[in-house]
Motif scaffolding. Structure first.
Motif, PDB file in Angstrom:
ATOM      1  N   GLN A   1      40.979 -74.065   9.746  1.00 48.37           N
ATOM      2  CA  GLN A   1      40.750 -73.432   7.657  1.00 48.37           C
ATOM      3  C   GLN A   1      39.025 -73.100   7.310  1.00 48.37           C
ATOM      4  OE1 GLN A   1      40.484 -78.241   7.306  1.00 48.37           O
ATOM      5  NE2 GLN A   1      42.623 -77.661   6.209  1.00 48.37           N
ATOM      6  N   GLN A   2      37.879 -73.878   7.956  1.00 49.67           N
ATOM      7  CA  GLN A   2      36.524 -73.247   8.270  1.00 49.67           C
ATOM      8  C   GLN A   2      36.690 -71.069   8.653  1.00 49.67           C
ATOM      9  OE1 GLN A   2      34.190 -74.534   6.773  1.00 49.67           O
ATOM     10  NE2 GLN A   2      32.791 -72.425   7.518  1.00 49.67           N
ATOM     11  N   LYS A   3      37.333 -71.051   9.942  1.00 52.27           N
ATOM     12  CA  LYS A   3      37.258 -69.056  10.187  1.00 52.27           C
ATOM     13  C   LYS A   3      37.979 -69.025   9.516  1.00 52.27           C
ATOM     14  CE  LYS A   3      38.453 -66.959  14.520  1.00 52.27           C
ATOM     15  NZ  LYS A   3      39.988 -66.922  15.500  1.00 52.27           N
ATOM     16  N   VAL A   4      39.291 -69.256   8.184  1.00 52.60           N
ATOM     17  CA  VAL A   4      39.624 -68.765   7.597  1.00 52.60           C
ATOM     18  C   VAL A   4      38.659 -68.333   6.231  1.00 52.60           C
ATOM     19  CG1 VAL A   4      42.378 -68.289   5.471  1.00 52.60           C
ATOM     20  CG2 VAL A   4      42.166 -68.585   8.644  1.00 52.60           C
ATOM     21  N   LYS A   5      38.304 -69.882   5.881  1.00 50.97           N
ATOM     22  CA  LYS A   5      37.367 -69.668   4.666  1.00 50.97           C
ATOM     23  C   LYS A   5      36.198 -68.519   5.376  1.00 50.97           C
ATOM     24  CE  LYS A   5      34.099 -73.111   2.229  1.00 50.97           C
ATOM     25  NZ  LYS A   5      34.088 -74.201   1.643  1.00 50.97           N
ATOM     26  N   THR A   6      35.810 -68.933   6.244  1.00 53.05           N
ATOM     27  CA  THR A   6      34.571 -67.871   6.352  1.00 53.05           C
ATOM     28  C   THR A   6      34.775 -66.427   6.248  1.00 53.05           C
ATOM     29  OG1 THR A   6      33.707 -69.114   7.749  1.00 53.05           O
ATOM     30  CG2 THR A   6      32.733 -67.401   8.098  1.00 53.05           C
ATOM     31  N   GLN A   7      36.338 -66.105   7.230  1.00 48.56           N
ATOM     32  CA  GLN A   7      36.720 -65.006   7.045  1.00 48.56           C
ATOM     33  C   GLN A   7      36.834 -64.427   5.743  1.00 48.56           C
ATOM     34  OE1 GLN A   7      39.838 -65.075   9.877  1.00 48.56           O
ATOM     35  NE2 GLN A   7      39.485 -64.545  11.015  1.00 48.56           N
ATOM     36  N   GLN A   8      37.077 -65.786   4.255  1.00 46.82           N
ATOM     37  CA  GLN A   8      37.916 -64.782   3.378  1.00 46.82           C
ATOM     38  C   GLN A   8      36.678 -64.549   2.275  1.00 46.82           C
ATOM     39  OE1 GLN A   8      39.610 -68.995   1.867  1.00 46.82           O
ATOM     40  NE2 GLN A   8      41.900 -67.659   2.092  1.00 46.82           N
ATOM     41  N   GLN A   9      35.339 -65.084   2.829  1.00 46.69           N
ATOM     42  CA  GLN A   9      34.177 -64.653   1.667  1.00 46.69           C
ATOM     43  C   GLN A   9      33.069 -63.532   2.225  1.00 46.69           C
ATOM     44  OE1 GLN A   9      32.022 -68.816   3.227  1.00 46.69           O
ATOM     45  NE2 GLN A   9      32.633 -69.366   1.663  1.00 46.69           N
ATOM     46  N   SER A  10      33.936 -63.275   3.454  1.00 43.56           N
ATOM     47  CA  SER A  10      33.289 -62.064   3.932  1.00 43.56           C
ATOM     48  C   SER A  10      34.444 -60.856   4.020  1.00 43.56           C
ATOM     49  CB  SER A  10      32.752 -62.485   5.350  1.00 43.56           C
ATOM     50  OG  SER A  10      33.558 -62.465   6.317  1.00 43.56           O
ATOM     51  N   GLY A  11      35.832 -61.194   3.431  1.00 45.82           N
ATOM     52  CA  GLY A  11      36.257 -60.005   2.882  1.00 45.82           C
ATOM     53  C   GLY A  11      38.009 -60.514   3.535  1.00 45.82           C
ATOM     54  N   LYS A  12      38.650 -59.520   4.171  1.00 41.62           N
ATOM     55  CA  LYS A  12      40.004 -60.659   4.169  1.00 41.62           C
ATOM     56  C   LYS A  12      40.469 -61.356   5.576  1.00 41.62           C
ATOM     57  CE  LYS A  12      45.165 -59.288   3.665  1.00 41.62           C
ATOM     58  NZ  LYS A  12      45.357 -58.630   3.588  1.00 41.62           N
ATOM     59  N   PRO A  13      40.822 -62.825   5.972  1.00 44.14           N
ATOM     60  CA  PRO A  13      40.681 -63.379   6.694  1.00 44.14           C
ATOM     61  C   PRO A  13      42.314 -62.313   7.501  1.00 44.14           C
ATOM     62  CG  PRO A  13      42.053 -63.848   5.364  1.00 44.14           C
ATOM     63  CD  PRO A  13      41.029 -62.633   4.632  1.00 44.14           C
ATOM     64  N   ALA A  14      41.851 -62.382   9.188  1.00 45.38           N
ATOM     65  CA  ALA A  14      43.097 -61.754   9.998  1.00 45.38           C
ATOM     66  C   ALA A  14      44.148 -62.297   9.760  1.00 45.38           C
ATOM     67  CB  ALA A  14      42.146 -62.030  11.652  1.00 45.38           C
TER      68      ALA A  14
END
Length: 127
Positions: free
Chosen positions: A58-71
């Motif tokens: 959850q944290q990884k996807v949230k961080t990715q969402q904040q900096s662009g698009k999650p993998a």
């Protein structure tokens, strides 16, 4: 004008009332079920590991969402872990029993609030 109540003049009455409330709540079926489910969950390494992996995903996807698009791979992994958590009987029993106990606490708050004419729990909140 003296508005003192028996609780104002005898704090032991308040202590007794609080003790009785705590006694009733901690001896309720909802509390017993919650504590048992909590203990069962804490004693299960696989369930705890699953919850930790879910939190990390959850944290990884949230961080990715904040900096662009999650993998996409990370989103799929998160979804897979969410399904595993949803299917884990120990985690589900913990969540169910936790919600049931929270409902009891809210019910107690509602009764107290009705008696005193304002939201009892909100009195503890800071501005």
């Amino acid at each position: 004008m003296d508005n003192a109540t028996p609780l104002d003049t005898n704090p032991a009455l308040l202590d007794e009332a609080l003790h009785n409330l705590i006694e009733q709540m901690t001896h309720s079926e909802a509390f017993a079920r919650f504590r048992s489910a909590e203990q069962n969950l804490m004693n299960d390494e696989q369930a705890l590991s699953l919850l930790n992996r879910l939190a990390e995903a959850q944290q990884k996807v949230k961080t990715q969402q904040q900096s662009g698009k999650p993998a996409e791979e990370d989103v799929r992994r998160l979804q897979q872990l969410q399904v595993e958590v949803a299917e884990n009987p120990l985690i589900q029993e913990y969540e169910y029993s936790r919600e049931a106990y929270i409902a009891l606490v809210r019910q107690v708050n509602q009764h107290i609030s009705q008696e005193i004419g304002l939201d009892f729990a909100s009195l503890t909140r800071r501005w």
